[in-house]
Design a protein around this motif. Structure first.
Motif, PDB file in Angstrom:
ATOM      1  N   THR A  21      -6.267   3.242  25.566  1.00 60.75           N
ATOM      2  CA  THR A  21      -6.234   3.601  26.975  1.00 60.75           C
ATOM      3  C   THR A  21      -5.222   2.701  27.664  1.00 60.75           C
ATOM      4  O   THR A  21      -5.350   1.481  27.647  1.00 60.75           O
ATOM      5  N   TYR A  22      -4.203   3.310  28.256  1.00 62.38           N
ATOM      6  CA  TYR A  22      -3.144   2.577  28.941  1.00 62.38           C
ATOM      7  C   TYR A  22      -3.367   2.650  30.449  1.00 62.38           C
ATOM      8  O   TYR A  22      -3.884   3.652  30.962  1.00 62.38           O
ATOM      9  N   HIS A  23      -2.940   1.614  31.147  1.00 63.83           N
ATOM     10  CA  HIS A  23      -3.152   1.565  32.601  1.00 63.83           C
ATOM     11  C   HIS A  23      -1.904   1.028  33.295  1.00 63.83           C
ATOM     12  O   HIS A  23      -1.216   0.142  32.790  1.00 63.83           O
ATOM     13  N   MET A  24      -1.630   1.578  34.478  1.00 60.47           N
ATOM     14  CA  MET A  24      -0.541   1.080  35.308  1.00 60.47           C
ATOM     15  C   MET A  24      -0.925   1.308  36.770  1.00 60.47           C
ATOM     16  O   MET A  24      -1.615   2.286  37.090  1.00 60.47           O
ATOM     17  N   ALA A  25      -0.500   0.420  37.658  1.00 63.24           N
ATOM     18  CA  ALA A  25      -0.815   0.507  39.076  1.00 63.24           C
ATOM     19  C   ALA A  25       0.466   0.488  39.894  1.00 63.24           C
ATOM     20  O   ALA A  25       1.483  -0.091  39.484  1.00 63.24           O
ATOM     21  N   PHE A  26       0.397   1.108  41.090  1.00 61.32           N
ATOM     22  CA  PHE A  26       1.555   1.200  41.971  1.00 61.32           C
ATOM     23  C   PHE A  26       1.112   0.978  43.418  1.00 61.32           C
ATOM     24  O   PHE A  26      -0.011   1.336  43.807  1.00 61.32           O
ATOM     25  N   HIS A  27       2.019   0.407  44.197  1.00 62.53           N
ATOM     26  CA  HIS A  27       1.804   0.243  45.635  1.00 62.53           C
ATOM     27  C   HIS A  27       2.976   0.882  46.364  1.00 62.53           C
ATOM     28  O   HIS A  27       4.115   0.441  46.222  1.00 62.53           O
ATOM     29  N   GLN A  28       2.689   1.985  47.111  1.00 57.74           N
ATOM     30  CA  GLN A  28       3.727   2.727  47.824  1.00 57.74           C
ATOM     31  C   GLN A  28       4.883   3.099  46.896  1.00 57.74           C
ATOM     32  O   GLN A  28       6.054   3.062  47.260  1.00 57.74           O
ATOM     33  N   GLY A  29       4.535   3.441  45.657  1.00 56.25           N
ATOM     34  CA  GLY A  29       5.521   3.889  44.683  1.00 56.25           C
ATOM     35  C   GLY A  29       6.118   2.804  43.825  1.00 56.25           C
ATOM     36  O   GLY A  29       6.818   3.100  42.855  1.00 56.25           O
TER      37      GLY A  29
ATOM     38  N   ARG B 175      -1.921   3.113  47.293  1.00 52.79           N
ATOM     39  CA  ARG B 175      -2.158   2.637  45.931  1.00 52.79           C
ATOM     40  C   ARG B 175      -2.361   3.837  45.026  1.00 52.79           C
ATOM     41  O   ARG B 175      -2.943   4.857  45.438  1.00 52.79           O
ATOM     42  N   LEU B 176      -1.868   3.713  43.807  1.00 60.46           N
ATOM     43  CA  LEU B 176      -2.092   4.744  42.787  1.00 60.46           C
ATOM     44  C   LEU B 176      -2.315   4.058  41.456  1.00 60.46           C
ATOM     45  O   LEU B 176      -1.535   3.192  41.053  1.00 60.46           O
ATOM     46  N   ASP B 177      -3.411   4.416  40.798  1.00 58.56           N
ATOM     47  CA  ASP B 177      -3.730   3.920  39.459  1.00 58.56           C
ATOM     48  C   ASP B 177      -3.704   5.079  38.481  1.00 58.56           C
ATOM     49  O   ASP B 177      -4.234   6.158  38.774  1.00 58.56           O
TER      50      ASP B 177
ATOM     51  N   VAL C  97       3.609  11.997  45.343  1.00 61.79           N
ATOM     52  CA  VAL C  97       2.261  11.522  45.671  1.00 61.79           C
ATOM     53  C   VAL C  97       2.197  10.004  45.532  1.00 61.79           C
ATOM     54  O   VAL C  97       1.591   9.311  46.368  1.00 61.79           O
ATOM     55  N   ASN C  98       2.827   9.471  44.501  1.00 60.47           N
ATOM     56  CA  ASN C  98       2.862   8.025  44.301  1.00 60.47           C
ATOM     57  C   ASN C  98       3.557   7.328  45.475  1.00 60.47           C
ATOM     58  O   ASN C  98       3.074   6.316  45.995  1.00 60.47           O
ATOM     59  N   ALA C  99       4.676   7.894  45.930  1.00 63.19           N
ATOM     60  CA  ALA C  99       5.428   7.290  47.033  1.00 63.19           C
ATOM     61  C   ALA C  99       4.637   7.291  48.332  1.00 63.19           C
ATOM     62  O   ALA C  99       4.775   6.384  49.156  1.00 63.19           O
TER      63      ALA C  99
END
Length: 776
Positions: free
Chosen positions: A140-148, A129-131, A123-125
């Motif tokens: 609370t931890y956070h991370m972001a991705f663009h096309q995986g 965008r995926l947060d 799903v991330n790939a």
């Protein structure tokens, strides 16, 4: 011409999630609507697996207005510490590495739906965008991705993140920052994943199916008793109490303002920290410190964000599902029709041995024979009718193709029912000496509604689609548990089951007799000419043989209309079958009652294709079945009763578009003057008023005495032919069935035994009354 210079430099190696983006069909099947929904199932199933592990009680699925989807759960949260082998945090491992997760062993998940470790990363790939946010360890931890690919987005408005915001990818071979964006109580845990499907991957026809989501969520709530699943759709605004709305809007606006300030402070702290890290990127000591710190960059604490995901009264469509009855409630929900028995439940646990590949402490795989536990939970009941509804699941994953668990269940109940029929042969009037009088599985399945579920570790499915359970040892486990408990039920030895088991056996034996009779009828039909009037009801006025492709059967209300219809029809291809008044409501009647009803039996005999499970549309004697009834309330009721018969016992006629309703006129306007002798027919009071107004505007004369037809019998043959029977001038309405399950629900609601739901349906839809959709 093929190239000659083929060497190692011609080979391409796709690493990580690039392979998923290159061949998405290998992981989600298609890139249309089905694939779009598959991505959502992967994320939801991960949350459900937490519930199966006993760590999650609430899941919220939010459909945001910007097209993104968010799935939140109060499970244990994705691990945020460093995975020793990759030196990456658990969050990045789960979301960027294929075949990585906690479901390859038995420690964290004893029974899980996702088994291949590719769901979240795929799903991330395939997301632009995926947060992800994780609540663990009081933070609370956070991370972001663009096309995986992991990195940092610079959103103009942090409250409204966007995949189009500037993105800075984390440099290759460097630890990824897992930001701490807030604090939570020490015991608060959970995961929130929000993603935007990538339009570069999914084609233009890919559409999100809300109804499919609701069906899946409802199904899951049945299979995991006590789990609450909330669906929030921000695309739909619902009206609520004005005072409450105003108060909520004020509170929400203030909360957003406070949250905005807090996030601005956090963003500035993050920017400063990022600048310092970039400035010192070549400093070996800093690199070492970041690696030892587990790739977590802790920012200055910021105010805990206000939970704005909670449903706002009067805004956004919110549906919540929670069922404590489990599979019993599921079977009750799936049952449409008069019940023959209550819902019976079979539950138990068994063990089996299996040789599998196990990961040892050093991370190596080796074969080992282990003992597995299989939890079995089955609910079943019989209802009147011949439709079969058997839903099967393994660890809440649907198996539409069945598999070993369903085979074990059906094998057991078939054996026990046959034995019960033999033991009660005299009472059930079954001749055991007649070899044809043997209960077959189809007799048992008629009217059966069942949900078969098992929970096992590392199930084996036949194919990636998980349609069929292939773990062979599950079959005898299910069979043993079913044998023991179902025997007590079907024999009536278990308290409260005596009367129910008697009704079930009577129904099954009735199905056997109906099958045997249908087979005899079919054999007789094959030996005889299907058009021989000797085998047809005497009241049938048949058409000439040889016109099967265009033959029409008119089912006519009343004998008076029959006389006129005989003179109006084209006997070359139009047949007439009169019925007297309202036929039997087969929705409330048993199969035996339907077959013994003269009108129903005549219709089935004339159509000539059988009924129920033995119906063969290829044997149908007519291309069109046309219901020709009066244009009044009684006529509409008769048509509904006929449609119920066709739907329940000759459904392919409707599915393939062979059933029609004739539309006779309500009024006849006789023109005068130069156009004397001409007639205009209208089909509703509104159409009459409009036509008269038009004639007045055009100065066309007409007789004041406008004829109002009370029934078909009031027309002469020429009028009936012109308006209702002649294919060149008549008007027909084809009966269609776009959604079989919805049609089943409607027939059960409108024609079933339960009056309160029918009354509520009428009340709820009173405002949507459309006169153009009825014939009066």
């Amino acid at each position: 011409m093929a190239k000659k210079d083929y060497g190692a430099d011609s080979l391409t190696v796709l690493e990580g999630l690039d392979a998923v983006r290159k061949r998405p069909g290998m992981y989600i099947g298609t890139t249309d609507s089905q694939g779009l929904m598959h991505c959502l199932w992967e994320i939801i199933d991960n949350a459900v697996d937490e519930a199966l592990a006993g760590a999650c009680t609430h899941i919220t699925v939010t459909l945001h207005k910007d097209g993104s989807i968010e799935v939140a759960d109060n499970g244990r949260g994705i691990p945020v510490d460093v995975e020793p082998k990759t030196k990456l945090t658990g969050v990045e491992v789960v979301l960027t590495k294929l075949h990585a997760g906690a479901k390859f062993g038995n420690a964290s998940y004893n029974a899980a739906g996702g088994l291949h470790g590719v769901g979240s990363s795929v799903v991330n790939a395939l997301s632009s965008r995926l947060d992800v946010e994780v609540d663990r360890n009081g933070h609370t931890y956070h991370m972001a991705f663009h096309q995986g690919h992991p990195g940092v987005y610079t959103d103009v408005d942090p409250l409204h993140p966007s995949p189009d915001a500037p993105f800075k990818k984390t440099r290759k071979n460097r630890p990824t920052e897992l930001e701490v964006i807030g604090k939570v109580p020490a015991k608060t845990t959970g995961t929130r994943i929000r993603y935007w499907a990538d339009p570069e991957i999914f084609n233009a026809s890919a559409k999100f199916d809300y109804d499919q989501l609701i069906d899946r969520v409802r199904q899951t709530s049945f299979l995991v008793p006590g789990l609450t699943i909330t669906v929030v759709d921000e695309h739909i605004d619902e009206t609520g109490d004005a005072a409450v709305d105003e108060l909520v809007e004020t509170d929400a606006a203030q909360a957003q303002a406070d949250q905005g300030e807090a996030i601005d402070d956090g963003q500035r702290a993050h920017d400063e920290s990022q600048e310092q890290l970039d400035f010192a990127s070549n400093d070996a000591e800093l690199d070492q410190e970041r690696a030892e710190a587990g790739s977590v960059v802790e920012l200055e604490p910021v105010a805990t964000p206000v939970d704005t995901s909670a449903p706002t009264p009067g805004h956004r469509r919110v549906e919540e599902f929670c069922h404590t009855g489990g599979v019993v409630d599921f079977v009750d929900f799936l049952s449409h029709g008069e019940p023959v028995s209550a819902v019976w439940r079979i539950a138990g646990q068994g063990t089996y041995h299996e040789e599998t590949q196990v990961v040892d402490d050093s991370g190596n795989l080796h074969a080992e024979k282990i003992t597995r536990t299989c939890d079995v939970d089955i609910a079943l009941r019989w209802i009147n009718g011949y439709d079969t509804t058997v839903r099967s699941f393994v660890n809440v994953v649907a198996t539409p193709g069945g598999g070993m668990h369903v085979d074990g269940f059906l094998q057991s109940i078939t054996k026990q029912i046959r034995k019960a029929v033999e033991d009660n042969a005299r009472k059930l009037k079954v001749n055991l000496k007649d070899s044809k009088m043997k209960i077959e599985r189809d007799d048992i399945l008629a009217g059966l509604v069942a949900v078969v579920t098992v929970r096992i570790a590392e199930p084996q499915f036949q194919g990636q689609t998980k349609d069929v359970l292939g773990t062979a040892p599950v079959k005898p486990v299910v069979a043993r548990i079913t044998d023991k408990q179902f025997t007590e039920m079907i024999t009536g030895s278990k308290r409260g089951y005596k009367e129910q088991s008697a009704r079930v056996l009577e129904k099954i034996v009735g199905e056997m007799h109906a099958r045997i009779q249908a087979r005899k009828t079919k054999e007789v039909t094959r030996r005889k000419n299907a058009l021989e009037s000797a085998s047809m009801p005497p009241k049938l006025s048949d058409c000439q043989p040889g016109n099967d492709d265009v033959a029409e059967l008119f089912i006519v209300e009343g004998d008076s209309a029959l006389g006129t219809a005989k003179a109006a029809r084209n006997s070359a291809f139009q047949a007439l079958l009169p019925i007297r008044g309202k036929i039997l409501n087969v929705q409330k009647a048993s199969l035996a009652q339907m077959l013994s009803n003269k009108e129903c039996a005549a219709i089935i005999q004339v159509v000539g294709a059988g009924s129920g499970a033995s119906f063969d549309i290829e044997q149908a004697r007519y291309n069109k079945i046309i219901m020709m009834t009066d244009a009044d309330v009684d006529g509409a009721h008769i048509r509904t009763l006929l449609l119920t018969l066709f739907y329940r016992y000759m459904r392919p006629l409707i599915e393939e578009g062979h059933v029609y309703a004739a539309v006779p006129p309500l009024h006849r306007i006789a023109l005068t003057g130069p156009r004397k002798g001409e007639y205009i027919y209208t089909y509703s009071d509104d159409e009459l008023a409009g036509k008269l107004a038009q004639l007045d505007r055009d100065h066309v004369g007409y007789a004041d005495d406008i004829q109002r037809y009370k029934g078909l019998g009031e027309m002469d043959a020429n009028q009936l032919a012109d308006t209702t029977m002649d294919p060149r001038t008549r008007l027909l309405r084809r009966i269609r069935m776009e959604d079989a399950e919805q049609a089943n629900d409607i027939f059960s609601l409108l024609m079933g035994d339960e009056v309160p739901p029918r009354r509520q349906f009428i009340v709820d839809n009173a405002d949507d009354f459309d006169r153009s959709k009825i014939d009066t």
